[in-house]
Design an enzyme around this catalytic site. Structure first.
Site, PDB file in Angstrom:
ATOM      1  CB  CYS A   2       5.475   7.896 -15.251  1.00 53.92           C
ATOM      2  SG  CYS A   2       5.100   7.301 -16.904  1.00 53.92           S
ATOM      3  NE  ARG A  27      11.533  11.908 -11.755  1.00 54.61           N
ATOM      4  CZ  ARG A  27      12.006  10.738 -11.349  1.00 54.61           C
ATOM      5  NH1 ARG A  27      11.906   9.688 -12.130  1.00 54.61           N
ATOM      6  NH2 ARG A  27      12.578  10.611 -10.180  1.00 54.61           N
ATOM      7  CD1 TRP A  74       8.100   9.909 -22.116  1.00 58.88           C
ATOM      8  CD2 TRP A  74       8.162   7.667 -21.978  1.00 58.88           C
ATOM      9  NE1 TRP A  74       8.919   9.447 -23.129  1.00 58.88           N
ATOM     10  CE2 TRP A  74       8.974   8.081 -23.068  1.00 58.88           C
ATOM     11  CE3 TRP A  74       8.042   6.305 -21.696  1.00 58.88           C
ATOM     12  CZ2 TRP A  74       9.665   7.173 -23.865  1.00 58.88           C
ATOM     13  CZ3 TRP A  74       8.724   5.406 -22.495  1.00 58.88           C
ATOM     14  CH2 TRP A  74       9.529   5.831 -23.571  1.00 58.88           C
ATOM     15  CG  ASN A 108       5.242   6.287 -12.248  1.00 59.48           C
ATOM     16  OD1 ASN A 108       4.344   6.862 -12.850  1.00 59.48           O
ATOM     17  ND2 ASN A 108       6.087   6.918 -11.438  1.00 59.48           N
ATOM     18  N   GLY A 109       5.266   2.373 -14.602  1.00 65.74           N
ATOM     19  CA  GLY A 109       5.737   1.022 -14.874  1.00 65.74           C
ATOM     20  C   GLY A 109       4.951   0.353 -15.980  1.00 65.74           C
ATOM     21  CD  GLU A 492      26.877  11.654 -24.365  1.00 63.19           C
ATOM     22  OE1 GLU A 492      26.260  12.543 -23.739  1.00 63.19           O
ATOM     23  OE2 GLU A 492      26.425  10.506 -24.509  1.00 63.19           O
ATOM     24  CE  LYS A 496      24.049  14.549 -23.923  1.00 59.53           C
ATOM     25  NZ  LYS A 496      23.614  13.169 -24.030  1.00 59.53           N
ATOM     26  CD  GLU A 499      19.902  12.291 -25.788  1.00 61.87           C
ATOM     27  OE1 GLU A 499      19.442  11.538 -24.916  1.00 61.87           O
ATOM     28  OE2 GLU A 499      20.850  13.065 -25.563  1.00 61.87           O
ATOM     29  CG  HIS A 515      36.101  -1.717 -42.726  1.00 62.66           C
ATOM     30  ND1 HIS A 515      36.602  -2.758 -43.467  1.00 62.66           N
ATOM     31  CD2 HIS A 515      37.146  -1.218 -42.016  1.00 62.66           C
ATOM     32  CE1 HIS A 515      37.894  -2.905 -43.210  1.00 62.66           C
ATOM     33  NE2 HIS A 515      38.248  -1.979 -42.327  1.00 62.66           N
ATOM     34  CE  LYS A 614      18.408  14.257 -16.560  1.00 63.30           C
ATOM     35  NZ  LYS A 614      19.497  14.577 -17.491  1.00 63.30           N
TER      36      LYS A 614
END
Length: 619
Positions: A2, A27, A74, A108-109, A492, A496, A499, A515, A614
């Site tokens: 946001c 973002r 967001w 925001n929040g 990572e 990626k 995402e 396992h 972001k």
């Protein structure tokens, strides 16, 4: 996450508000909106499309004013829909249906006691048009209002629990905007012509003003033409005027030219050699003072390291654990920030708390840092890409990476520069603890300086990776394997891929195959493997044979001297060179390229993947 922009001026500030939102688009957001004070009433435009569509709507409706606020949302409370988009208006007692109210607010929040406040306000006759916690604040400010907006906001702050940054204006007070923050970033911008601005990020004000005041938790700010006023909490429990430093901040616009690249993510992948060179600029030797004054004393005092981070930064921390324990010989734990804060742990006052964050505003990591300090662990250091961020201000020590603005939501150059900063930290701690000879220091520095050239060699593999991506684009699942310090790199790589391509991907230490994960292996489950020529290579080769024996398709990024040959079911891309301890930095780059080109082949929104943001500034 946001974004907030607000302003008071004698000129039309709507273009500035909209341009500020555009600078914050990277973002991530689900909806956007702008509200202004015009002709003695509130006017607004809201959209669940991009800011460009909002801009067109603003022009169509001829929305102009010298006072206004704008927002990118967001979604947390309530679906991404126009009625949940900010700005929100209050609907006071007796207001007719469709009335525009007198308070306009963006937020925001997350307000943790919004249900309780909603019930109280509904009992007082307030009508709610959204499912958001934000609308609760608008009604609460309206309820507290008695002719002075600044006083009303300060009263409302006393009743709010949670994290927030807000910007508010009132129908009855033209040329006035009030802001407040608690746990979510907010800055004040001062212009020479008497205009004043408020934003969640200085980047939103790039090109408008470089005179920035970073507000602190509990601050409230009153913006009027040619003057501002800040109050903060005091030990006595009453609010008092406070002075905050005015800083000259040259903010990047985030609207950099793409040049020959299709997306910002691709551009940022290819910017990594320069970003790493910039991050290492000026380093001629290893010294604790790279991390700030007093670092030598602190490094001598600590006997362990606790790394706290989220997402990609967490995987950087996991990689650093191998370096810190293997080279500096210091016990190291790595914690997911959102978990650490809420579990019982055993504090050690001689621990160095290390936070990692691209933005320096990651809410979970900031909260975990404060929690660690409250437990009696005073020593803190951050690896961060934004020198003016809350994380840098909160920590005793810092290493500022120089990745530059990263616009793509999926982090690339921020990750590799974080790894560089963490490796420098490893060497500095090793030196202080007597585990780094001059010869070893020289060898490590030589390797670091060669990294940009080595990365150029890896980027030259892009055509081969594109060929693989065409196969991956048809898959719905993938498995990533690594061993030792390359296991976090496999994690990572899987992150990626999921995402930005929306392919389900998991990563495991290769030794864990038998396992459980081996049950998933079929010809339709590509298995991506990071295969450096290190001490675990022979063990890894055995794991690869386990996959081949079950009919799995292997895609291996192998060092040139690893003696892993292409064969049916075994696809191999050879890395240009083995890079020892710094090998994770090289091996992550082809995984970034694989995710990027697979997403392109599937036609997803690479730079703005669905549901993601972001800078995650809420818990």
């Amino acid at each position: 996450m946001c974004g907030i922009v607000g302003a008071v001026s004698t000129r039309n500030i709507v273009p500035i508000l909209v341009e500020g939102l555009k600078r914050l688009e990277y973002r991530g957001y689900d909806s956007c909106g702008v509200a202004v004070h015009a002709g003695g009433e509130l006017r607004r435009a809201r959209s669940t499309s991009r800011v460009a569509e909002l801009d067109a709507q603003v022009h169509k409706d001829a929305i102009e004013s010298g006072t206004g606020i704008a927002h990118t949302r967001w979604a947390t409370h309530g679906a991404p829909a126009v009625h949940n988009a900010h700005p929100h208006f209050s609907h006071g007692v007796g207001d007719a249906a469709g009335a525009r109210g007198r308070i306009a607010l963006v937020h925001n929040g997350i307000i943790e006691n919004h249900d309780e406040l909603r019930a109280e306000l509904q009992a007082r006759g307030y009508r709610f048009d959204s499912q958001t916690d934000t609308e609760v604040i608008a009604h609460l400010v309206d309820h507290c209002y008695d002719g002075d907006l600044f006083e009303a906001v300060q009263q409302a702050m006393q009743k709010l629990r949670g994290a927030y940054a807000i910007a508010v204006f009132c129908r009855d007070e033209p040329h006035r905007v009030v802001g407040a923050r608690e746990g979510s970033p907010l800055v004040l911008g001062l212009a020479a012509d008497g205009a004043n601005f408020i934003a969640s990020d200085a980047m939103a004000l790039a090109g408008v003003t470089d005179q920035i005041v970073y507000l602190e938790d509990g601050d409230a700010v009153d913006l009027q033409l040619g003057k501002t006023w800040i109050t903060g909490p005091s030990p006595e429990g009453v609010r008092k005027p406070v002075e905050r430093e005015v800083r000259t901040v040259v903010a990047h616009t985030g609207a950099a030219e793409l040049g020959p690249y299709r997306h910002y993510m691709q551009k940022e992948i290819f910017e990594q050699p320069r970003a790493i060179a910039d991050t290492l600029e000026g380093i001629v030797g290893i010294t604790p003072e790279l991390f700030g004054d007093g670092a030598y004393r602190i490094f001598k005092e600590v006997d362990s390291v606790l790394i706290i981070a989220c997402g990609t930064s967490y995987y950087a921390g996991m990689t650093a654990k191998y370096w810190l324990e293997g080279i500096a010989r210091i016990p190291t734990n790595v914690e997911v920030a959102s978990e650490y804060r809420y579990r019982d742990s055993v504090p050690n006052p001689r621990t160095l708390i290390v936070t990692i964050s691209q933005s320096g505003e990651t809410a979970d990591t900031l909260s975990a840092l404060k929690h660690a300090r409250a437990l009696g662990m005073p020593h803190s250091l951050t690896i961060c890409n934004v020198a003016t961020s809350a994380m840098v201000r909160e920590c005793e020590l810092a290493y500022i990476t120089r990745a530059g603005v990263e616009i793509g939501v999926a982090s690339t150059k921020a990750f590799t520069t974080q790894l560089v900063g963490l490796f420098l930290l490893t060497l500095a701690l090793a030196q202080v603890r007597g585990h780094l000879t001059e010869e070893q220091e020289g060898d490590h520095l030589k390797s670091l300086r060669h990294l940009p050239a080595a990365l150029q060699g890896v980027l030259a593999l892009e055509p081969q990776v594109i060929a693989w991506s065409e196969e991956f684009a048809r898959k719905e699942h993938a498995l990533f394997l690594g061993r030792g310090r390359h296991y976090p790199i496999a994690l990572e790589g899987a992150l990626k891929l999921k995402e930005i391509s929306y392919i389900h991907a998991e990563a495991y230490p290769a030794g864990e195959l038998k396992h459980g994960p081996l049950a998933l292996v079929t010809a339709e489950m590509p298995v991506v493997t990071v295969a450096p020529n290190d001490t675990l290579l022979e063990k890894l080769k055995s794991n690869l044979q386990e996959v081949r024996a079950r009919g799995g398709e292997l895609y291996v990024f192998a060092d040139g001297d690893s003696r892993i040959e292409p064969a049916p079911g075994m696809h191999v891309i050879r890395m240009p060179e083995h890079y020892g301890a710094l090998s994770p930095i090289l091996h992550v780059v082809p995984l970034q390229l694989l995710a990027y080109h697979t997403a392109c082949a599937r036609g997803t929104d690479v730079d703005k993947p669905r549901n993601l943001a972001k800078s995650v500034t809420v818990e």
